[in-house]
Write a protein that holds these residues in place. Structure first.
Motif, PDB file in Angstrom:
ATOM      1  N   LEU A  33       0.831  -1.204   0.000  1.00 50.67           N
ATOM      2  CA  LEU A  33       0.000   0.000   0.000  1.00 50.67           C
ATOM      3  C   LEU A  33       0.866   1.255   0.000  1.00 50.67           C
ATOM      4  N   TRP A  34       1.937   1.224   0.775  1.00 49.81           N
ATOM      5  CA  TRP A  34       2.842   2.380   0.811  1.00 49.81           C
ATOM      6  C   TRP A  34       3.437   2.621  -0.571  1.00 49.81           C
ATOM      7  N   VAL A  35       3.869   1.540  -1.238  1.00 46.94           N
ATOM      8  CA  VAL A  35       4.428   1.672  -2.584  1.00 46.94           C
ATOM      9  C   VAL A  35       3.377   2.223  -3.541  1.00 46.94           C
ATOM     10  N   SER A  36       2.165   1.685  -3.461  1.00 49.18           N
ATOM     11  CA  SER A  36       1.101   2.115  -4.363  1.00 49.18           C
ATOM     12  C   SER A  36       0.801   3.600  -4.215  1.00 49.18           C
ATOM     13  N   VAL A  37       0.774   4.075  -2.976  1.00 47.01           N
ATOM     14  CA  VAL A  37       0.412   5.472  -2.708  1.00 47.01           C
ATOM     15  C   VAL A  37       1.589   6.418  -2.909  1.00 47.01           C
ATOM     16  N   ASN A  38       2.755   6.070  -2.368  1.00 47.75           N
ATOM     17  CA  ASN A  38       3.876   7.007  -2.318  1.00 47.75           C
ATOM     18  C   ASN A  38       4.853   6.886  -3.480  1.00 47.75           C
ATOM     19  N   VAL A  39       4.907   5.721  -4.118  1.00 50.35           N
ATOM     20  CA  VAL A  39       5.810   5.554  -5.258  1.00 50.35           C
ATOM     21  C   VAL A  39       5.062   5.719  -6.578  1.00 50.35           C
ATOM     22  N   PRO A 147      12.191  -6.358  -2.674  1.00 46.76           N
ATOM     23  CA  PRO A 147      11.784  -5.083  -3.291  1.00 46.76           C
ATOM     24  C   PRO A 147      10.995  -5.291  -4.585  1.00 46.76           C
ATOM     25  N   PHE A 148      11.407  -6.296  -5.391  1.00 43.65           N
ATOM     26  CA  PHE A 148      10.673  -6.544  -6.630  1.00 43.65           C
ATOM     27  C   PHE A 148       9.228  -6.928  -6.339  1.00 43.65           C
ATOM     28  N   PHE A 149       9.035  -7.784  -5.348  1.00 43.68           N
ATOM     29  CA  PHE A 149       7.681  -8.188  -4.977  1.00 43.68           C
ATOM     30  C   PHE A 149       6.846  -6.985  -4.536  1.00 43.68           C
ATOM     31  N   LEU A 150       7.419  -6.136  -3.683  1.00 49.04           N
ATOM     32  CA  LEU A 150       6.670  -4.983  -3.182  1.00 49.04           C
ATOM     33  C   LEU A 150       6.341  -4.004  -4.308  1.00 49.04           C
ATOM     34  N   LEU A 151       7.259  -3.830  -5.255  1.00 45.06           N
ATOM     35  CA  LEU A 151       6.985  -2.952  -6.389  1.00 45.06           C
ATOM     36  C   LEU A 151       5.860  -3.506  -7.257  1.00 45.06           C
ATOM     37  N   GLN A 152       5.889  -4.804  -7.502  1.00 43.54           N
ATOM     38  CA  GLN A 152       4.829  -5.405  -8.314  1.00 43.54           C
ATOM     39  C   GLN A 152       3.491  -5.375  -7.582  1.00 43.54           C
ATOM     40  N   SER A 155       1.925  -1.999  -7.837  1.00 34.61           N
ATOM     41  CA  SER A 155       1.613  -1.517  -9.177  1.00 34.61           C
ATOM     42  C   SER A 155       0.243  -2.026  -9.621  1.00 34.61           C
ATOM     43  N   MET A 156      -0.065  -1.813 -10.909  1.00 35.83           N
ATOM     44  CA  MET A 156      -1.284  -2.388 -11.480  1.00 35.83           C
ATOM     45  C   MET A 156      -0.945  -3.433 -12.540  1.00 35.83           C
ATOM     46  N   MET A 157       0.230  -4.045 -12.421  1.00 32.08           N
ATOM     47  CA  MET A 157       0.606  -5.134 -13.308  1.00 32.08           C
ATOM     48  C   MET A 157      -0.055  -6.434 -12.837  1.00 32.08           C
ATOM     49  N   SER A 158       0.060  -7.478 -13.655  1.00 32.49           N
ATOM     50  CA  SER A 158      -0.674  -8.718 -13.386  1.00 32.49           C
ATOM     51  C   SER A 158       0.096  -9.725 -12.539  1.00 32.49           C
ATOM     52  N   HIS A 159       1.329  -9.398 -12.149  1.00 35.63           N
ATOM     53  CA  HIS A 159       2.178 -10.389 -11.489  1.00 35.63           C
ATOM     54  C   HIS A 159       1.630 -10.836 -10.131  1.00 35.63           C
ATOM     55  N   ALA A 160       1.169  -9.895  -9.318  1.00 30.80           N
ATOM     56  CA  ALA A 160       0.739 -10.243  -7.959  1.00 30.80           C
ATOM     57  C   ALA A 160      -0.457 -11.184  -7.969  1.00 30.80           C
ATOM     58  N   SER A 161      -1.449 -10.879  -8.793  1.00 31.24           N
ATOM     59  CA  SER A 161      -2.621 -11.758  -8.832  1.00 31.24           C
ATOM     60  C   SER A 161      -2.272 -13.105  -9.454  1.00 31.24           C
ATOM     61  N   SER A 162      -1.356 -13.115 -10.423  1.00 29.89           N
ATOM     62  CA  SER A 162      -0.946 -14.380 -11.035  1.00 29.89           C
ATOM     63  C   SER A 162      -0.228 -15.264 -10.028  1.00 29.89           C
TER      64      SER A 162
END
Length: 203
Positions: A33-39, A147-152, A155-162
């Motif tokens: 959430l922090w990444v989504s809002v602040n990055v 860090p890669f996991f938190l960035l994904q 984001s609004m990419m499909s990696h996390a849900s996949s």
């Protein structure tokens, strides 16, 4: 909770490993959430995300494709196509369908942090089931600190849900193999189907 002889017996969390996994779930959720809002400012930043969000908003409105805009050139974007009066993204519908739940409430940026946190919990459960609780917790901690996991996940990419579909399929496959459960078998197939609809090559 599990019903036993008319009463309720607590079966999860079972031990300190489960409580630690719940803590990692919360850390992963807050971190993403922090990444989504602040990055990422709760906005898409690459063409893929823009197409995913367009498809999600279209699905949230109850359609598969949108009507062609009056001036298509004014809305031109990579991976969003205007063809014979229809306006749509080029990607399969699996991930946009998931993202549509957030788009329906004008908060698509919440979806991936939630899916990322769920994947942390699922990885813990997979590790616990296939190896030991300690292995599951270590795997979940390593994922949470990536860090890669938190960035994904922010984001609004499909990696996390996949990743959720992959881990859910593994968990249910092992359960189906061990118990011959029809429900677990069906759930595993459904998870693989959603994975295929989100990222076909991965599926």
């Amino acid at each position: 909770l599990e019903r036993v002889r008319g009463g309720l017996v607590r079966v999860w969390p079972r031990d300190r490993y489960d409580w630690c996994a719940i803590g990692l779930f919360i850390v992963a959720l807050l971190g993403a959430l922090w990444v989504s809002v602040n990055v990422f400012d709760r906005l898409p930043h690459v063409e893929d995300e823009l197409a995913f969000l367009f498809q999600a908003r279209t699905i949230a409105e109850g359609d598969i494709v949108a009507r062609e805009p009056a001036t298509p050139d004014a809305f031109a974007a990579p991976f969003i196509i205007v063809h014979e009066g229809d306006w749509f993204g080029k990607y399969p519908p699996g991930y946009p369908f998931v993202l549509a739940f957030g788009a329906r409430f004008s908060a698509p940026w919440l979806v991936n942090p939630i899916m990322g946190a769920v994947s942390v919990m699922l990885l813990y459960l997979v590790g616990r089931r296939l190896y030991t609780p300690g292995v599951g917790l270590l795997a979940a901690a390593l994922l949470t600190s990536s860090p890669f996991f938190l960035l994904q996940a922010g984001s609004m990419m499909s990696h996390a849900s996949s990743l959720v579909w992959v881990l859910l399929a593994v968990l249910l496959f092992d359960r189906a193999r061990g118990t011959r459960s029809l429900r677990a078998s069906f759930g595993c197939g459904a998870a693989l189907g959603m994975l295929f609809l989100a990222r076909p090559l991965t599926g």
